[in-house]
Design a protein around this motif. Structure first.
Motif, PDB file in Angstrom:
ATOM      1  N   LEU A  59      50.132  26.129  31.250  1.00 18.02           N
ATOM      2  CA  LEU A  59      48.909  26.817  30.849  1.00 18.02           C
ATOM      3  C   LEU A  59      48.855  28.190  31.490  1.00 18.02           C
ATOM      4  O   LEU A  59      49.171  28.350  32.668  1.00 18.02           O
ATOM      5  N   PHE A  60      48.439  29.165  30.734  1.00 16.16           N
ATOM      6  CA  PHE A  60      48.128  30.489  31.247  1.00 16.16           C
ATOM      7  C   PHE A  60      46.646  30.707  30.982  1.00 16.16           C
ATOM      8  O   PHE A  60      46.224  30.726  29.827  1.00 16.16           O
ATOM      9  N   MET A  61      45.862  30.813  32.034  1.00 19.79           N
ATOM     10  CA  MET A  61      44.414  30.980  31.891  1.00 19.79           C
ATOM     11  C   MET A  61      44.026  32.391  32.301  1.00 19.79           C
ATOM     12  O   MET A  61      44.369  32.839  33.394  1.00 19.79           O
ATOM     13  N   GLU A  62      43.324  33.068  31.422  1.00 24.78           N
ATOM     14  CA  GLU A  62      42.996  34.466  31.640  1.00 24.78           C
ATOM     15  C   GLU A  62      41.506  34.741  31.762  1.00 24.78           C
ATOM     16  O   GLU A  62      41.121  35.845  32.139  1.00 24.78           O
ATOM     17  N   SER A  63      40.667  33.755  31.474  1.00 26.04           N
ATOM     18  CA  SER A  63      39.227  34.023  31.522  1.00 26.04           C
ATOM     19  C   SER A  63      38.787  34.268  32.963  1.00 26.04           C
ATOM     20  O   SER A  63      39.351  33.705  33.906  1.00 26.04           O
ATOM     21  N   GLU A  64      37.790  35.103  33.122  1.00 23.54           N
ATOM     22  CA  GLU A  64      37.276  35.399  34.467  1.00 23.54           C
ATOM     23  C   GLU A  64      36.791  34.132  35.152  1.00 23.54           C
ATOM     24  O   GLU A  64      36.947  33.972  36.366  1.00 23.54           O
ATOM     25  N   THR A  65      36.214  33.220  34.389  1.00 23.07           N
ATOM     26  CA  THR A  65      35.719  31.954  34.945  1.00 23.07           C
ATOM     27  C   THR A  65      36.857  31.124  35.525  1.00 23.07           C
ATOM     28  O   THR A  65      36.753  30.610  36.641  1.00 23.07           O
ATOM     29  N   ASP A  66      37.941  30.991  34.768  1.00 20.96           N
ATOM     30  CA  ASP A  66      39.094  30.212  35.247  1.00 20.96           C
ATOM     31  C   ASP A  66      39.737  30.861  36.466  1.00 20.96           C
ATOM     32  O   ASP A  66      40.061  30.181  37.444  1.00 20.96           O
ATOM     33  N   VAL A  67      39.925  32.174  36.409  1.00 20.85           N
ATOM     34  CA  VAL A  67      40.534  32.884  37.541  1.00 20.85           C
ATOM     35  C   VAL A  67      39.658  32.743  38.780  1.00 20.85           C
ATOM     36  O   VAL A  67      40.149  32.472  39.879  1.00 20.85           O
ATOM     37  N   ALA A  68      38.345  32.868  38.610  1.00 21.79           N
ATOM     38  CA  ALA A  68      37.422  32.730  39.749  1.00 21.79           C
ATOM     39  C   ALA A  68      37.469  31.317  40.320  1.00 21.79           C
ATOM     40  O   ALA A  68      37.454  31.128  41.538  1.00 21.79           O
ATOM     41  N   ARG A  69      37.546  30.308  39.443  1.00 21.70           N
ATOM     42  CA  ARG A  69      37.593  28.906  39.906  1.00 21.70           C
ATOM     43  C   ARG A  69      38.853  28.665  40.730  1.00 21.70           C
ATOM     44  O   ARG A  69      38.799  28.082  41.825  1.00 21.70           O
ATOM     45  N   PHE A  70      40.004  29.126  40.256  1.00 17.98           N
ATOM     46  CA  PHE A  70      41.246  28.902  40.992  1.00 17.98           C
ATOM     47  C   PHE A  70      41.327  29.773  42.242  1.00 17.98           C
ATOM     48  O   PHE A  70      41.931  29.367  43.238  1.00 17.98           O
ATOM     49  N   THR A  71      40.721  30.932  42.212  1.00 15.70           N
ATOM     50  CA  THR A  71      40.659  31.759  43.424  1.00 15.70           C
ATOM     51  C   THR A  71      39.842  31.054  44.492  1.00 15.70           C
ATOM     52  O   THR A  71      40.213  31.048  45.674  1.00 15.70           O
ATOM     53  N   THR A  72      38.751  30.425  44.091  1.00 16.35           N
ATOM     54  CA  THR A  72      37.925  29.655  45.036  1.00 16.35           C
ATOM     55  C   THR A  72      38.709  28.470  45.591  1.00 16.35           C
ATOM     56  O   THR A  72      38.673  28.206  46.801  1.00 16.35           O
ATOM     57  N   ILE A  73      39.431  27.771  44.732  1.00 15.63           N
ATOM     58  CA  ILE A  73      40.265  26.650  45.197  1.00 15.63           C
ATOM     59  C   ILE A  73      41.296  27.152  46.204  1.00 15.63           C
ATOM     60  O   ILE A  73      41.503  26.542  47.267  1.00 15.63           O
ATOM     61  N   PHE A  74      41.936  28.277  45.909  1.00 19.14           N
ATOM     62  CA  PHE A  74      42.937  28.839  46.809  1.00 19.14           C
ATOM     63  C   PHE A  74      42.331  29.176  48.163  1.00 19.14           C
ATOM     64  O   PHE A  74      42.920  28.875  49.210  1.00 19.14           O
ATOM     65  N   GLU A  75      41.158  29.779  48.163  1.00 18.33           N
ATOM     66  CA  GLU A  75      40.485  30.119  49.425  1.00 18.33           C
ATOM     67  C   GLU A  75      40.127  28.861  50.218  1.00 18.33           C
ATOM     68  O   GLU A  75      40.242  28.843  51.447  1.00 18.33           O
ATOM     69  N   HIS A  76      39.715  27.800  49.534  1.00 18.65           N
ATOM     70  CA  HIS A  76      39.439  26.533  50.222  1.00 18.65           C
ATOM     71  C   HIS A  76      40.715  25.967  50.841  1.00 18.65           C
ATOM     72  O   HIS A  76      40.695  25.453  51.965  1.00 18.65           O
TER      73      HIS A  76
END
Length: 98
Positions: A59-76
Motif C-alpha cells: 500500500l502507498f498511502m498519500e492522504s494527510e490523515t494516513d501520513v499523520a496517523r503513521f507519523t504519530t505511531i512512529f513517534e510513539h
C-alpha cells in the motif's frame, strides 16, 4: 540472526543512522501491526507517502490523515524505544547470547 544483529550494531556507528530498539519487556505496542516506511521528499510540493508491505499486497498511502496517523505511531514507537546507546548495547548483548 547473530550476523544481522552485529551488522545493525556496526551500522549504528554511522553518523546518518539512528538505531533504537524496543525491548521485549515493553509488551504490546503500536508497531506490532507491521512494518511501514514514511517517505519524505525535499522537492517543493511533494507530499509525504506511507508505504506498508503486507501479505495481502503493498500500500502507498498519500492522504494527510494516513501520513499523520503513521507519523504519530512512529513517534510513539520512538518514545517506547531505548535511547540509541542502550539499544546498541541490547542488540550487542543479544548477539553474544546467540
Amino acid at each position: 540472526m547473530k550476523t544481522q544483529l552485529e551488522h545493525l550494531a556496526e551500522a549504528a556507528e554511522l553518523p546518518h543512522i539512528t538505531l533504537q530498539a524496543i525491548p521485549y519487556e515493553v509488551g504490546a505496542h503500536p508497531g506490532m501491526a507491521g512494518a511501514f516506511v514514511i517517505l519524505q521528499f525535499d522537492e517543493p510540493g511533494a507530499s509525504d507517502v506511507v508505504y506498508v508491505e503486507s501479505g495481502s499486497g503493498d500500500l502507498f498511502m498519500e492522504s494527510e490523515t494516513d501520513v499523520a496517523r503513521f507519523t504519530t505511531i512512529f513517534e510513539h514507537l520512538r518514545a517506547l524505544a531505548l535511547p540509541p546507546d542502550a539499544s546498541v548495547s541490547l542488540i550487542t548483548t543479544v548477539a553474544r547470547e546467540l
